[in-house]
Design a protein around this motif. Structure first.
Motif, PDB file in Angstrom:
ATOM      1  N   LYS A  14       0.784  -1.158  -0.195  1.00 14.15           N
ATOM      2  CA  LYS A  14      -0.016  -0.005  -0.058  1.00 14.15           C
ATOM      3  C   LYS A  14       0.893   1.205   0.107  1.00 14.15           C
ATOM      4  CE  LYS A  14      -3.506   2.413   2.542  1.00 14.15           C
ATOM      5  NZ  LYS A  14      -4.429   2.372   3.916  1.00 14.15           N
ATOM      6  N   GLY A  15       1.873   1.223   0.941  1.00 17.64           N
ATOM      7  CA  GLY A  15       2.689   2.380   0.841  1.00 17.64           C
ATOM      8  C   GLY A  15       3.571   2.768  -0.543  1.00 17.64           C
ATOM      9  N   THR A  16       3.952   1.649  -1.082  1.00 17.90           N
ATOM     10  CA  THR A  16       4.592   1.786  -2.411  1.00 17.90           C
ATOM     11  C   THR A  16       3.727   2.315  -3.344  1.00 17.90           C
ATOM     12  OG1 THR A  16       6.022   0.053  -1.554  1.00 17.90           O
ATOM     13  CG2 THR A  16       5.954   0.585  -4.182  1.00 17.90           C
ATOM     14  N   MET A  17       2.401   1.785  -3.518  1.00 21.01           N
ATOM     15  CA  MET A  17       1.514   2.183  -4.366  1.00 21.01           C
ATOM     16  C   MET A  17       0.944   3.738  -4.089  1.00 21.01           C
ATOM     17  SD  MET A  17       1.011  -0.366  -6.370  1.00 21.01           S
ATOM     18  CE  MET A  17       1.114  -2.045  -6.197  1.00 21.01           C
ATOM     19  N   GLU A  18       0.900   4.146  -2.829  1.00 26.77           N
ATOM     20  CA  GLU A  18       0.866   5.559  -2.640  1.00 26.77           C
ATOM     21  C   GLU A  18       1.846   6.551  -2.973  1.00 26.77           C
ATOM     22  OE1 GLU A  18      -0.021   5.477   1.349  1.00 26.77           O
ATOM     23  OE2 GLU A  18      -2.065   5.072   1.033  1.00 26.77           O
ATOM     24  N   VAL A  19       3.091   6.106  -2.745  1.00 27.84           N
ATOM     25  CA  VAL A  19       4.275   6.832  -3.127  1.00 27.84           C
ATOM     26  C   VAL A  19       4.161   6.964  -4.788  1.00 27.84           C
ATOM     27  CG1 VAL A  19       6.520   6.963  -3.453  1.00 27.84           C
ATOM     28  CG2 VAL A  19       5.745   6.113  -1.377  1.00 27.84           C
ATOM     29  N   LEU A  20       3.860   5.777  -5.528  1.00 23.83           N
ATOM     30  CA  LEU A  20       3.778   5.990  -6.808  1.00 23.83           C
ATOM     31  C   LEU A  20       2.920   7.023  -7.765  1.00 23.83           C
ATOM     32  CD1 LEU A  20       4.678   2.383  -7.923  1.00 23.83           C
ATOM     33  CD2 LEU A  20       6.247   4.102  -7.969  1.00 23.83           C
ATOM     34  N   ILE A  21       1.692   6.922  -6.962  1.00 21.70           N
ATOM     35  CA  ILE A  21       0.647   7.862  -7.497  1.00 21.70           C
ATOM     36  C   ILE A  21       0.965   9.284  -6.841  1.00 21.70           C
ATOM     37  CG2 ILE A  21      -0.922   5.993  -7.663  1.00 21.70           C
ATOM     38  CD1 ILE A  21      -2.331   6.853  -5.575  1.00 21.70           C
ATOM     39  N   ARG A  22       1.530   9.687  -6.316  1.00 18.72           N
ATOM     40  CA  ARG A  22       1.728  11.123  -5.907  1.00 18.72           C
ATOM     41  C   ARG A  22       2.102  11.899  -7.141  1.00 18.72           C
ATOM     42  NH1 ARG A  22       4.062  10.342   0.274  1.00 18.72           N
ATOM     43  NH2 ARG A  22       2.249   9.342   1.323  1.00 18.72           N
TER      44      ARG A  22
END
Length: 483
Positions: A263-271
């Motif tokens: 989840k954290g990796t995905m959130e970082v990618l979409i910022r």
């Protein structure tokens, strides 16, 4: 009749255990007492009939000696029967006698009949207020019947005795049943008291209060065994629930960590937009976390699939040397990367096992994996297989930090991980050794793990070379036998 039996059976099902015990006691007592009373009455009746018959026979013999035929007529020697009574030949009991010839003429009549007569058509009747039993006997002189002899014996005393005895038996029968009912209820109540305690305590036990136990009776009887069995069952249930709680807690924790990373990796990618290399790096990290999840799910499925029985196993003959090489081959890169030295010794080389290939491969794979994972760089892994009596011994030893003695009893528990801080970089889920323990149980393999902290750890498998399905295994290989 069938309806009565059916209704009785339905009524019995509704009775309590105490009432059923009392009912069964009363029924058995009634049957036994009834049989006893019937036997007593029958014996007394047979004795009374035999006594009357003896009297009749004595009088018959006496009068038959005094009967004769003169000129075709039946005659009686006029001797009074009191002579025989005084001589002790016949009984003093009231006896009435009549003798008739074939023409129906009365040849003799005992004086006590007082000009009366006996009814030849009746076997019992009353005379002068007494109960009389009559016997009609033929008069045989030579080979010819010359008339008939009627002998009537007073049986009043015998009948009175039988009547009194019958009444005593009936009164005693019902009195005994009433007494038995009271005592049976008391005995049944005291007998099932421990069962009532078991019920009351069991009703208080819930999933939140599994620590309650049934007090054991003083006498070590069936109720003691029942209480002890229930307590052991509660121990197993409590242990199983605790394991399930721990399993759920550990599983949730292990799932939460990789999911949080994803989840954290995905959130970082979409910022914000990122470079191709950064996307590739982040996605590669996510794939590794997914692989971890897949690995843990696969191990959990293995535990579940083989949890209850051997139905998934498929036995065949395999050489232990090939199984060891197959189990060690996936770790070649890790062995080279850590510069480990692996030694393998199998004696004799062609020894075969009748086992499940997959299950034994999983056991060896997990043990070799742990040996590689927890060995020092440049360490040694020593694998030995040799025959000892009727068993095959497989030892897998590695040099490393070892396992503390206080943790050796816990290493086969699900999700258990060593708390030693020497190698925090080693990842795992704590499911490998529980899987090994499960498969060892299914294959009847004894496993033991010993360790010297700071030196080495050794896993030892004792595999029985038993005979199965007509195939026996010996050191020279496969041997077919007609068993």
């Amino acid at each position: 009749m069938a309806w009565v039996i059916s209704q009785t059976a339905k009524s019995m099902k509704k009775l309590s255990l105490q009432s059923r015990i009392a009912f069964n006691c009363i029924t058995s007592t009634a049957i036994l007492t009834g049989i006893l009373c019937a036997v007593i009455l029958l014996v007394i009746s047979i004795h009374a009939n035999r006594r009357i018959n003896d009297i009749s026979v004595a009088h018959r013999d006496y009068f038959m000696q005094r009967l004769s035929v003169n000129n075709g007529q039946l005659t009686y020697g006029n001797i009074h029967p009191d002579e025989a009574v005084n001589a002790g030949i016949i009984d003093r009991q009231a006896v009435y006698v009549e003798i008739f010839d074939n023409s129906g003429n009365r040849i003799y009549s005992s004086p006590n009949l007082q000009n009366g007569s006996l009814p030849p058509e009746k076997s019992s009747f009353e005379l002068n207020g007494e109960k009389i039993r009559l016997k009609k006997l033929p008069v045989q002189i030579g080979n010819k019947t010359e008339g008939c002899l009627l002998i009537a014996v007073a049986a009043g005393d015998m009948d009175l005795l039988m009547t009194i005895l019958f009444r005593v038996c009936m009164v005693g029968f019902f009195f005994n049943l009433a007494l038995q009912f009271i005592t049976s209820r008391i005995i049944a109540k005291n007998s099932i008291k421990p069962i009532r305690e078991i019920i009351d305590i069991s009703n208080t036990i819930t999933h939140n209060s599994l620590d309650s136990r049934i007090p054991l009776p003083n006498n070590q009887d069936e109720l003691y065994e029942l209480s002890d069995t229930v307590n052991k069952l509660l121990d197993r249930i409590e242990c199983a629930i605790e394991r399930e709680k721990s399993f759920t807690s550990y599983a949730s924790h292990e799932f939460r960590t990789p999911l949080s990373v994803l989840k954290g990796t995905m959130e970082v990618l979409i910022r914000r937009p990122r470079s191709e290399d950064e996307y590739r790096k982040r996605i590669t990290a996510c794939i590794k976390e997914v692989d971890k999840l897949n690995g843990m799910i696969e191990q959990m499925l293995i535990l579940t699939r083989y949890e209850d029985s051997r139905r998934s196993l498929s036995f065949a003959c395999h050489t232990i040397e090939s199984l060891i090489h197959t189990a060690a081959s996936p770790f070649c890169d890790a062995i080279i990367g850590k510069k480990l030295e692996m030694k393998t010794s199998v004696q004799p080389r062609n020894i075969s096992l009748y086992t499940d290939e997959y299950a034994l491969s999983v056991i060896l794979n997990n043990l070799i994996s742990n040996a590689v994972k927890y060995s020092h760089d440049g360490g040694v892994i020593d694998i030995k297989a040799y025959r000892e009596n009727d068993c095959l011994i497989v030892e897998i030893q590695n040099s490393g930090h070892g396992i503390p003695q206080e943790e050796l009893d816990c290493i086969f528990e699900k999700f258990y991980r060593s708390r030693t801080p020497e190698q925090p970089e080693i990842k795992g889920f704590g499911l490998g050794l529980p899987i090994v323990k499960r498969f060892c149980s299914l294959l009847n393999i004894d496993i033991s793990i010993t360790s010297e902290p700071g030196k080495n750890t050794m896993a030892r498998l004792t595999i029985p070379l038993y005979t199965a399905r007509g195939i026996s295994i010996n050191p020279e290989g496969l041997h077919l036998s007609a068993k």
